[in-house]
Design a protein around this motif. Sequence first.
Motif, PDB file in Angstrom:
ATOM      1  N   ASP A  47       0.789  -1.367   0.074  1.00 13.75           N
ATOM      2  CA  ASP A  47       0.054   0.055  -0.055  1.00 13.75           C
ATOM      3  C   ASP A  47       0.741   1.309   0.138  1.00 13.75           C
ATOM      4  OD1 ASP A  47      -2.271  -1.793   0.301  1.00 13.75           O
ATOM      5  OD2 ASP A  47      -2.408  -1.514   2.303  1.00 13.75           O
ATOM      6  N   PRO A  48       1.799   1.491  -0.862  1.00 12.56           N
ATOM      7  CA  PRO A  48       2.807   2.538  -1.112  1.00 12.56           C
ATOM      8  C   PRO A  48       2.058   3.868  -1.199  1.00 12.56           C
ATOM      9  CG  PRO A  48       2.924   1.626  -3.055  1.00 12.56           C
ATOM     10  CD  PRO A  48       1.795   0.556  -2.137  1.00 12.56           C
ATOM     11  N   PRO A  49       2.301   4.970  -0.991  1.00 17.76           N
ATOM     12  CA  PRO A  49       1.785   6.342  -1.126  1.00 17.76           C
ATOM     13  C   PRO A  49       1.798   6.779  -2.744  1.00 17.76           C
ATOM     14  CG  PRO A  49       3.838   6.638  -0.105  1.00 17.76           C
ATOM     15  CD  PRO A  49       3.608   5.270   0.070  1.00 17.76           C
ATOM     16  N   SER A  50       0.887   7.397  -3.204  1.00 14.47           N
ATOM     17  CA  SER A  50       0.677   7.761  -4.427  1.00 14.47           C
ATOM     18  C   SER A  50       1.373   8.966  -4.629  1.00 14.47           C
ATOM     19  CB  SER A  50      -0.640   7.805  -5.124  1.00 14.47           C
ATOM     20  OG  SER A  50      -1.271   6.441  -4.934  1.00 14.47           O
ATOM     21  N   GLY A  51       2.024   9.439  -5.696  1.00 13.40           N
ATOM     22  CA  GLY A  51       2.897  10.499  -6.048  1.00 13.40           C
ATOM     23  C   GLY A  51       3.893  10.963  -5.328  1.00 13.40           C
ATOM     24  N   LYS A  52       4.407  10.025  -4.504  1.00 13.14           N
ATOM     25  CA  LYS A  52       5.686  10.229  -3.710  1.00 13.14           C
ATOM     26  C   LYS A  52       6.774   9.334  -4.172  1.00 13.14           C
ATOM     27  CE  LYS A  52       7.722   9.816   0.855  1.00 13.14           C
ATOM     28  NZ  LYS A  52       7.334   9.472   2.164  1.00 13.14           N
ATOM     29  N   CYS A  53       8.014  10.060  -4.442  1.00 11.27           N
ATOM     30  CA  CYS A  53       9.098   9.089  -4.984  1.00 11.27           C
ATOM     31  C   CYS A  53       9.635   8.309  -3.592  1.00 11.27           C
ATOM     32  CB  CYS A  53      10.217  10.142  -5.708  1.00 11.27           C
ATOM     33  SG  CYS A  53      11.724   8.857  -5.690  1.00 11.27           S
ATOM     34  N   ILE A  54       9.532   6.877  -4.088  1.00  7.85           N
ATOM     35  CA  ILE A  54      10.009   6.032  -2.941  1.00  7.85           C
ATOM     36  C   ILE A  54      11.292   5.141  -3.575  1.00  7.85           C
ATOM     37  CG2 ILE A  54       9.291   3.894  -1.808  1.00  7.85           C
ATOM     38  CD1 ILE A  54       6.357   4.457  -2.339  1.00  7.85           C
ATOM     39  N   GLU A  55      12.477   5.280  -2.544  1.00  7.35           N
ATOM     40  CA  GLU A  55      13.470   4.684  -2.978  1.00  7.35           C
ATOM     41  C   GLU A  55      13.563   3.240  -2.331  1.00  7.35           C
ATOM     42  OE1 GLU A  55      18.385   5.377  -2.152  1.00  7.35           O
ATOM     43  OE2 GLU A  55      17.087   6.627  -1.243  1.00  7.35           O
ATOM     44  N   ILE A  56      14.192   2.364  -3.070  1.00  5.80           N
ATOM     45  CA  ILE A  56      13.873   0.992  -2.615  1.00  5.80           C
ATOM     46  C   ILE A  56      14.694   0.845  -1.375  1.00  5.80           C
ATOM     47  CG2 ILE A  56      14.335  -1.652  -3.089  1.00  5.80           C
ATOM     48  CD1 ILE A  56      12.243  -0.088  -5.080  1.00  5.80           C
ATOM     49  N   PRO A  57      14.148   0.524  -0.280  1.00  8.75           N
ATOM     50  CA  PRO A  57      14.952   0.771   0.979  1.00  8.75           C
ATOM     51  C   PRO A  57      16.134  -0.170   1.118  1.00  8.75           C
ATOM     52  CG  PRO A  57      12.633  -0.152   1.335  1.00  8.75           C
ATOM     53  CD  PRO A  57      12.767   0.256  -0.069  1.00  8.75           C
ATOM     54  N   GLU A  58      15.814  -1.518   0.670  1.00  8.62           N
ATOM     55  CA  GLU A  58      16.912  -2.598   1.104  1.00  8.62           C
ATOM     56  C   GLU A  58      18.166  -2.164   0.418  1.00  8.62           C
ATOM     57  OE1 GLU A  58      12.906  -4.578   1.418  1.00  8.62           O
ATOM     58  OE2 GLU A  58      13.917  -3.030  -0.153  1.00  8.62           O
ATOM     59  N   ILE A  59      18.145  -1.338  -0.739  1.00 13.53           N
ATOM     60  CA  ILE A  59      19.395  -1.188  -1.413  1.00 13.53           C
ATOM     61  C   ILE A  59      19.712   0.340  -1.266  1.00 13.53           C
ATOM     62  CG2 ILE A  59      19.026  -3.094  -2.933  1.00 13.53           C
ATOM     63  CD1 ILE A  59      18.050  -0.976  -4.984  1.00 13.53           C
ATOM     64  N   ALA A  60      19.288   1.154  -0.445  1.00 15.57           N
ATOM     65  CA  ALA A  60      19.242   2.641  -0.681  1.00 15.57           C
ATOM     66  C   ALA A  60      20.727   3.171  -0.214  1.00 15.57           C
ATOM     67  CB  ALA A  60      18.339   3.215   0.546  1.00 15.57           C
ATOM     68  N   ASP A  61      21.546   2.312   0.630  1.00 16.16           N
ATOM     69  CA  ASP A  61      22.815   2.712   1.124  1.00 16.16           C
ATOM     70  C   ASP A  61      24.020   1.933   0.072  1.00 16.16           C
ATOM     71  OD1 ASP A  61      22.007   4.302   3.040  1.00 16.16           O
ATOM     72  OD2 ASP A  61      21.825   2.844   4.425  1.00 16.16           O
ATOM     73  N   TRP A  62      23.503   1.079  -0.726  1.00 20.88           N
ATOM     74  CA  TRP A  62      24.560   0.355  -1.490  1.00 20.88           C
ATOM     75  C   TRP A  62      24.511   0.831  -2.880  1.00 20.88           C
ATOM     76  CZ3 TRP A  62      22.279  -5.415  -0.564  1.00 20.88           C
ATOM     77  CH2 TRP A  62      22.269  -5.332   1.046  1.00 20.88           C
ATOM     78  N   ASP A  63      25.691   0.531  -3.696  1.00 17.02           N
ATOM     79  CA  ASP A  63      25.758   0.759  -5.070  1.00 17.02           C
ATOM     80  C   ASP A  63      25.377  -0.194  -5.821  1.00 17.02           C
ATOM     81  OD1 ASP A  63      26.439   2.232  -7.441  1.00 17.02           O
ATOM     82  OD2 ASP A  63      28.353   1.746  -7.477  1.00 17.02           O
ATOM     83  N   THR A  64      24.003  -0.680  -5.610  1.00 14.53           N
ATOM     84  CA  THR A  64      23.386  -1.910  -6.537  1.00 14.53           C
ATOM     85  C   THR A  64      22.003  -1.190  -6.910  1.00 14.53           C
ATOM     86  OG1 THR A  64      23.093  -4.252  -6.610  1.00 14.53           O
ATOM     87  CG2 THR A  64      22.520  -2.930  -4.626  1.00 14.53           C
ATOM     88  N   SER A  65      21.270  -2.194  -7.796  1.00  8.77           N
ATOM     89  CA  SER A  65      19.960  -1.786  -8.147  1.00  8.77           C
ATOM     90  C   SER A  65      19.121  -3.131  -7.877  1.00  8.77           C
ATOM     91  CB  SER A  65      19.854  -1.720  -9.624  1.00  8.77           C
ATOM     92  OG  SER A  65      20.549  -0.400  -9.872  1.00  8.77           O
TER      93      SER A  65
END
Length: 112
Positions: A47-65
């Motif tokens: 149920d993510p919020p609409s209209g808001k940019c969401i960074e993928i939390p598990e990889i936020a601090d890594w140099d990966t996708s």
Amino acid sequence: MRTSFLAVASALALFCTAPGIASAAEGEFSYRYLDQDGEVRVGSLVDPPSGKCIEIPEIADWDTSAFRPRNDTDSRAVVFKDDDCESDAYFSLRPNGGHGSDRLLLRSVVFS
């Protein structure tokens, strides 16, 4: 007078119970990512919020996708290669089952 009062009270009660504008995509958006040991893990946004940019939390601090997204929400999901949804829209996933392959890499997402 009594009838007028009941009509106004009924209208006010109906107005107060009417559903508001939805501010979240309903459902689950899932994706895969590699953990620090190189193991494939599954993450999701529920149920993510609409209209808001969401960074993928598990990889936020890594140099990966993240990869292989699946959109099982009721909203369109637009995925981006960068962290802050500022690059050009990378790929759009339709609601209720839109998905990408292992080659579709992402770091952030916005739901319409």
